[in-house]
Design a protein around this motif. Structure first.
Motif, mmCIF file in Angstrom:
data_model
loop_
_atom_site.group_PDB
_atom_site.id
_atom_site.type_symbol
_atom_site.label_atom_id
_atom_site.label_comp_id
_atom_site.label_asym_id
_atom_site.label_seq_id
_atom_site.Cartn_x
_atom_site.Cartn_y
_atom_site.Cartn_z
ATOM 1 N N UNK A 172 -28.888 82.812 36.129
ATOM 2 C CA UNK A 172 -27.473 83.435 36.377
ATOM 3 C C UNK A 172 -27.207 84.226 35.007
ATOM 4 N N UNK A 173 -26.356 85.135 35.424
ATOM 5 C CA UNK A 173 -25.929 86.239 34.370
ATOM 6 C C UNK A 173 -24.638 86.436 34.218
ATOM 7 N N UNK B 124 -8.791 87.656 31.269
ATOM 8 C CA UNK B 124 -9.234 86.154 31.154
ATOM 9 C C UNK B 124 -9.843 85.620 32.603
ATOM 10 N N UNK B 125 -8.992 85.782 33.607
ATOM 11 C CA UNK B 125 -9.431 85.183 34.906
ATOM 12 C C UNK B 125 -10.556 86.113 35.529
ATOM 13 N N UNK B 126 -10.861 87.101 35.026
ATOM 14 C CA UNK B 126 -11.937 87.894 35.572
ATOM 15 C C UNK B 126 -13.213 87.185 34.888
ATOM 16 N N UNK C 235 -17.828 83.706 35.475
ATOM 17 C CA UNK C 235 -18.548 82.435 35.048
ATOM 18 C C UNK C 235 -18.763 81.634 36.340
ATOM 19 N N UNK C 236 -17.845 81.522 37.077
ATOM 20 C CA UNK C 236 -17.693 80.866 38.358
ATOM 21 C C UNK C 236 -18.885 81.121 39.144
ATOM 22 N N UNK D 125 -11.851 75.784 27.667
ATOM 23 C CA UNK D 125 -11.933 75.173 28.770
ATOM 24 C C UNK D 125 -13.471 75.803 29.183
ATOM 25 N N UNK D 126 -13.765 77.189 28.888
ATOM 26 C CA UNK D 126 -15.123 77.573 29.503
ATOM 27 C C UNK D 126 -16.398 77.051 28.742
#
Lengths: 315, 248
Positions: free
Chosen positions: A85-86, A139-141, A146-147, A173-174
């Motif tokens: 995963x990247x 941040x959400x992007x 990551x998701x 969080x991440x």
């Protein structure tokens, strides 16, 4: 499905990438153990992103070889991509799609896709799944990227500057998600960064890259327990006496040695060479990074102006 | 999934193209009904077979010109995307790290563009056939069907050309611009060589896809069709080679 923790996740041998006159990577040999969290450090332009692009087949090496999850880059690229995963440095996806649609799009490429994981991480990371990607904050992007990586259930996560430009809460969080949810399941996380504090927070291995060369590769634990800076005063001190000396720099009458082990014995040796005063200090990651990478500054501030010298280390 | 995303991105344009395809029948109908009236018949009245054949011939010419230009533009639009566009917007690193070969992305995009061209062609032909049948009052000749492959190949050439320019330049704007410029230059050169060859017997005649619109079925037309179809596929093949070596 997880990778075995004993396998080698990434191995490169003399990996070189030249763009015109620029040697972006210069014979880099790197080893990332399976199941580790590997922080790949370096200044801007050190070659971190180039390395990642080579590993993922986005660019071709000029020389050298690399294996990812036991597969050779270039010739076995699809097998690598199936299990890797990247998260790219530039978090650019498709503005007109919502995260929900992006999940739908990406999931089709991966037979091992985990919808449960996506639901879980979307909740943990608090991602607005119905909003168009183009309307999301930076941040959400990043969280969406990551998701999508976490949903793949991959054996190896390669993250290029995953937390760049994020506020400390989102970053924390991440990092927690990466560390607790991924690394604890035996997956390998290879991430590039120049945020030393966060690397120190989650990595168990680090590699320091500068000007396309890997200057150091070591366990973070070893750095904390073994790595020391030895400052010696006096003239005629040796530049580099053994493989344990990672760097030497001179500033006025003082010589600073970064050693990977046996600091006390090394200090004793310096005394025998006639050092007037010898002191040994512990190093944190930031200090080590600066000692190794900030050679120009050290050289120019020193009266003698001698070059810093390096020796590579494999712990 | 890649197909789904392309559909998701192009569905509005697709339906707009279908509407344009439907509208193509309007100039065809206007011109042919004027023919019918000029010949002393009313629209829908059944003329003698030879007169109907002439009307149909004219109708097919008008359809060939109107739909030919339109389908080429459809091809230009349908070809302006793919990996070149992904590089332009910065999503290529994401897409090309999905576990699919680069050829998959190239040819899947080409296939979806081809389907758009085919859908447009069928819409334009069916609607035009319907209005011509209504205007002329007799069914059309069989070679009306030849327009289907001819228009499709025209559209495929548009796709191949713009896709190649988009891939090479890594921007859609330059891709479309390059495709249009190349088309104009090529046709102009074709015209010049045509004049030189036929009037002054100098040099050779540069082949152009306009030869496809001679709808008399024979071996030469079949060869011309195959030749230009091969050219359209070869253009995508070159794009494939570029994408295979692309570094992003």
């Amino acid at each position: 499905m997880t990778a075995t923790t004993t396998d080698t996740a990434i191995h490169t041998e003399g990996l070189t990438k030249i763009y015109g006159e620029l040697r972006a990577l210069d014979g880099m040999t790197l080893h990332v153990a399976g199941g580790s969290v590997y922080g790949f450090l370096g200044r801007n332009g050190a070659g971190k992103t180039t390395t990642i692009r080579l590993l993922l087949g986005l660019a071709r090496p000029t020389a050298g070889s690399a294996h990812v999850l036991g597969r050779e880059i270039g010739t076995q690229q699809l097998e690598i991509l199936e299990r890797t995963a990247f998260v790219p440095e530039r978090k650019v996806l498709y503005d007109h799609l919502t995260p929900h649609e992006l999940v739908h799009f990406t999931s089709g490429f991966y037979p091992r896709w985990s919808h449960e994981a996506v639901e879980k991480y979307a909740r943990i990371l608090d991602i607005p799944m119905k909003q168009k990607f183009g309307k999301l904050s930076h941040g959400n992007r990043t969280k969406v990227c990551i998701l999508l990586a976490l949903g793949q259930n991959a054996d190896l996560l390669i993250l290029d500057e995953p937390t760049i430009g994020l506020d400390p809460v989102i970053t924390d969080n991440m990092l927690r998600v990466l560390l607790e949810e991924q690394a604890s399941q035996g997956r390998t996380v290879f991430f590039s960064s120049h945020q030393l504090a966060e690397v120190e927070q989650i990595a168990d291995w680090i590699g320091i890259l500068d000007q396309g060369k890997l200057l150091l590769e070591a366990r973070l634990e070893d750095i904390r327990s073994e790595y020391r800076v030895v400052v010696a005063g006096g003239n005629g001190l040796p530049a580099a006496t053994s493989a344990q000396v990672l760097s030497v720099s001179r500033s006025g009458a003082f010589t600073r040695y970064v050693v990977s082990s046996g600091a006390e014995a090394f200090a004793a040796g310096l005394r025998e060479h006639g050092a007037a005063s010898v002191e040994v200090f512990p190093l944190n990651l930031r200090e080590l990074f600066l000692e190794i990478v900030r050679k120009e500054e050290l050289c120019t501030t020193g009266e003698s102006g001698e070059k810093t010298e390096y020796a590579s280390s494999r712990s | 999934m890649y197909y789904w995303r392309i559909w998701r991105e192009n569905r509005v344009r697709f339906f707009a193209l279908l509407i344009v395809g439907l509208v193509t029948c309007w100039p065809v109908s206007v011109i042919v009904s004027a023919d019918v009236v000029a010949a002393g018949y009313e629209v829908g009245q059944v003329p003698p077979a030879e007169l109907a054949s002439r009307f149909w011939g004219h109708g097919m010419e008008v359809l060939g010109i109107a739909a030919g230009i339109a389908v080429y533009i459809v091809g230009l639009l349908a070809g302006s995307g793919g990996i070149g566009e992904e590089v332009e917007r910065g999503s290529a690193a994401f897409l090309l790290t999905r576990p699919r070969s680069r050829g998959y992305f190239v040819w899947s995009f080409w296939l979806t563009g081809s389907l758009q061209v085919i859908a447009f062609t069928l819409t334009a032909m069916l609607s035009s056939y319907a209005v011509l049948f209504y205007d002329i009052g007799r069914p059309g000749p069989w070679n009306f069907l030849l327009l289907a492959p001819v228009l499709t190949i025209t559209g495929l050439l548009g796709i191949g050309l713009v896709y190649l320019f988009t891939t090479a330049s890594r921007t859609t704007k330059n891709g479309v611009g390059g495709g249009v410029a190349f088309t104009v230059l090529y046709l102009a050169l074709g015209f010049v060589t045509y004049v030189l060859h036929h009037k002054y017997r100098i040099g050779f005649r540069l082949p152009t896809p306009l030869a496809l619109y001679d709808l008399n079925w024979n071996a030469a037309l079949a060869g011309t069709m195959l030749g230009w179809l091969a050219v359209s596929v070869a253009l995508v093949g070159v794009s494939h080679c570029i994408v295979a070596r692309l570094e992003v």
